[in-house]
Motif scaffolding. Sequence first.
Motif, PDB file in Angstrom:
ATOM      1  N   LYS A  85       0.839  -1.189   0.000  1.00 10.72           N
ATOM      2  CA  LYS A  85       0.000   0.000   0.000  1.00 10.72           C
ATOM      3  C   LYS A  85       0.878   1.245   0.000  1.00 10.72           C
ATOM      4  O   LYS A  85       1.976   1.244   0.551  1.00 10.72           O
ATOM      5  N   PRO A  86       0.397   2.330  -0.625  1.00  6.90           N
ATOM      6  CA  PRO A  86       1.184   3.566  -0.628  1.00  6.90           C
ATOM      7  C   PRO A  86       1.270   4.169   0.774  1.00  6.90           C
ATOM      8  O   PRO A  86       0.337   4.043   1.573  1.00  6.90           O
ATOM      9  N   THR A  87       2.391   4.827   1.031  1.00 11.87           N
ATOM     10  CA  THR A  87       2.550   5.498   2.313  1.00 11.87           C
ATOM     11  C   THR A  87       1.753   6.793   2.308  1.00 11.87           C
ATOM     12  O   THR A  87       1.263   7.243   1.270  1.00 11.87           O
ATOM     13  N   TRP A  88       1.657   7.433   3.439  1.00 14.11           N
ATOM     14  CA  TRP A  88       0.886   8.679   3.517  1.00 14.11           C
ATOM     15  C   TRP A  88       1.542   9.764   2.676  1.00 14.11           C
ATOM     16  O   TRP A  88       0.856  10.594   2.089  1.00 14.11           O
ATOM     17  N   ILE A  89       2.877   9.749   2.581  1.00 14.19           N
ATOM     18  CA  ILE A  89       3.555  10.772   1.784  1.00 14.19           C
ATOM     19  C   ILE A  89       3.296  10.546   0.294  1.00 14.19           C
ATOM     20  O   ILE A  89       3.136  11.507  -0.461  1.00 14.19           O
ATOM     21  N   ASP A  90       3.241   9.286  -0.122  1.00 15.47           N
ATOM     22  CA  ASP A  90       2.913   8.987  -1.521  1.00 15.47           C
ATOM     23  C   ASP A  90       1.523   9.523  -1.876  1.00 15.47           C
ATOM     24  O   ASP A  90       1.325  10.132  -2.922  1.00 15.47           O
ATOM     25  N   THR A  91       0.574   9.284  -0.994  1.00 15.79           N
ATOM     26  CA  THR A  91      -0.786   9.752  -1.216  1.00 15.79           C
ATOM     27  C   THR A  91      -0.861  11.272  -1.207  1.00 15.79           C
ATOM     28  O   THR A  91      -1.556  11.874  -2.034  1.00 15.79           O
ATOM     29  N   ALA A  92      -0.137  11.906  -0.292  1.00 19.29           N
ATOM     30  CA  ALA A  92      -0.143  13.371  -0.208  1.00 19.29           C
ATOM     31  C   ALA A  92       0.445  13.990  -1.473  1.00 19.29           C
ATOM     32  O   ALA A  92      -0.100  14.956  -2.021  1.00 19.29           O
ATOM     33  N   ILE A  93       1.551  13.445  -1.960  1.00 18.30           N
ATOM     34  CA  ILE A  93       2.177  13.959  -3.182  1.00 18.30           C
ATOM     35  C   ILE A  93       1.248  13.768  -4.373  1.00 18.30           C
ATOM     36  O   ILE A  93       1.074  14.669  -5.198  1.00 18.30           O
ATOM     37  N   ALA A  94       0.627  12.608  -4.473  1.00 13.37           N
ATOM     38  CA  ALA A  94      -0.299  12.342  -5.572  1.00 13.37           C
ATOM     39  C   ALA A  94      -1.487  13.296  -5.531  1.00 13.37           C
ATOM     40  O   ALA A  94      -1.950  13.771  -6.574  1.00 13.37           O
ATOM     41  N   ASP A  95      -1.980  13.605  -4.344  1.00 16.03           N
ATOM     42  CA  ASP A  95      -3.108  14.535  -4.223  1.00 16.03           C
ATOM     43  C   ASP A  95      -2.727  15.941  -4.663  1.00 16.03           C
ATOM     44  O   ASP A  95      -3.507  16.621  -5.336  1.00 16.03           O
ATOM     45  N   VAL A  96      -1.523  16.395  -4.308  1.00 16.83           N
ATOM     46  CA  VAL A  96      -1.069  17.730  -4.707  1.00 16.83           C
ATOM     47  C   VAL A  96      -0.898  17.798  -6.222  1.00 16.83           C
ATOM     48  O   VAL A  96      -1.314  18.761  -6.873  1.00 16.83           O
ATOM     49  N   ILE A  97      -0.302  16.776  -6.800  1.00 21.04           N
ATOM     50  CA  ILE A  97      -0.113  16.751  -8.256  1.00 21.04           C
ATOM     51  C   ILE A  97      -1.462  16.715  -8.963  1.00 21.04           C
ATOM     52  O   ILE A  97      -1.680  17.435  -9.947  1.00 21.04           O
ATOM     53  N   ALA A  98      -2.386  15.903  -8.485  1.00 20.23           N
ATOM     54  CA  ALA A  98      -3.700  15.795  -9.107  1.00 20.23           C
ATOM     55  C   ALA A  98      -4.467  17.113  -9.028  1.00 20.23           C
ATOM     56  O   ALA A  98      -5.225  17.451  -9.942  1.00 20.23           O
ATOM     57  N   ALA A  99      -4.253  17.862  -7.952  1.00 17.28           N
ATOM     58  CA  ALA A  99      -4.951  19.144  -7.801  1.00 17.28           C
ATOM     59  C   ALA A  99      -4.456  20.185  -8.800  1.00 17.28           C
ATOM     60  O   ALA A  99      -5.176  21.123  -9.127  1.00 17.28           O
ATOM     61  N   HIS A 100      -3.232  20.021  -9.289  1.00 22.09           N
ATOM     62  CA  HIS A 100      -2.641  21.001 -10.198  1.00 22.09           C
ATOM     63  C   HIS A 100      -2.525  20.487 -11.633  1.00 22.09           C
ATOM     64  O   HIS A 100      -1.797  21.056 -12.439  1.00 22.09           O
ATOM     65  N   THR A 101      -3.217  19.422 -11.940  1.00 29.63           N
ATOM     66  CA  THR A 101      -3.143  18.827 -13.269  1.00 29.63           C
ATOM     67  C   THR A 101      -4.488  18.978 -13.975  1.00 29.63           C
ATOM     68  O   THR A 101      -5.530  18.759 -13.388  1.00 29.63           O
ATOM     69  N   ASP A 102      -4.437  19.366 -15.245  1.00 27.84           N
ATOM     70  CA  ASP A 102      -5.657  19.450 -16.034  1.00 27.84           C
ATOM     71  C   ASP A 102      -5.549  18.509 -17.230  1.00 27.84           C
ATOM     72  O   ASP A 102      -4.567  17.774 -17.378  1.00 27.84           O
ATOM     73  N   ASP A 103      -6.540  18.512 -18.091  1.00 27.20           N
ATOM     74  CA  ASP A 103      -6.565  17.586 -19.228  1.00 27.20           C
ATOM     75  C   ASP A 103      -5.408  17.797 -20.190  1.00 27.20           C
ATOM     76  O   ASP A 103      -4.858  16.839 -20.742  1.00 27.20           O
ATOM     77  N   ASP A 104      -5.001  19.056 -20.400  1.00 29.59           N
ATOM     78  CA  ASP A 104      -3.893  19.328 -21.318  1.00 29.59           C
ATOM     79  C   ASP A 104      -2.590  18.725 -20.812  1.00 29.59           C
ATOM     80  O   ASP A 104      -1.812  18.151 -21.588  1.00 29.59           O
ATOM     81  N   VAL A 105      -2.359  18.848 -19.516  1.00 30.71           N
ATOM     82  CA  VAL A 105      -1.131  18.286 -18.930  1.00 30.71           C
ATOM     83  C   VAL A 105      -1.161  16.763 -19.025  1.00 30.71           C
ATOM     84  O   VAL A 105      -0.151  16.127 -19.351  1.00 30.71           O
TER      85      VAL A 105
END
Length: 61
Positions: free
Chosen positions: A7-27
């Motif tokens: 399972k992913p660690t809490w830091i993996d999940t936190a990083i993925a959430d930050v990246i997902a929040a700043h990613t749009d369809d073009d990216v």
Amino acid sequence: MALATIKPTWIDTAIADVIAAHTDDDVEDAAQELTWGADEHVLLALAAGWLYAAMPAIQTK
């Protein structure tokens, strides 16, 4: 089936959430194209085509 599931660690999940929040369809589209371009089979086919195209120039020298 995987032999082990990690399972992913809490830091993996936190990083993925930050990246997902700043990613749009073009990216995401650009990342998908870069990933496709980095595929070794695609690179091998391009290299083979380049060598084939260069063969007449090599043979005439």
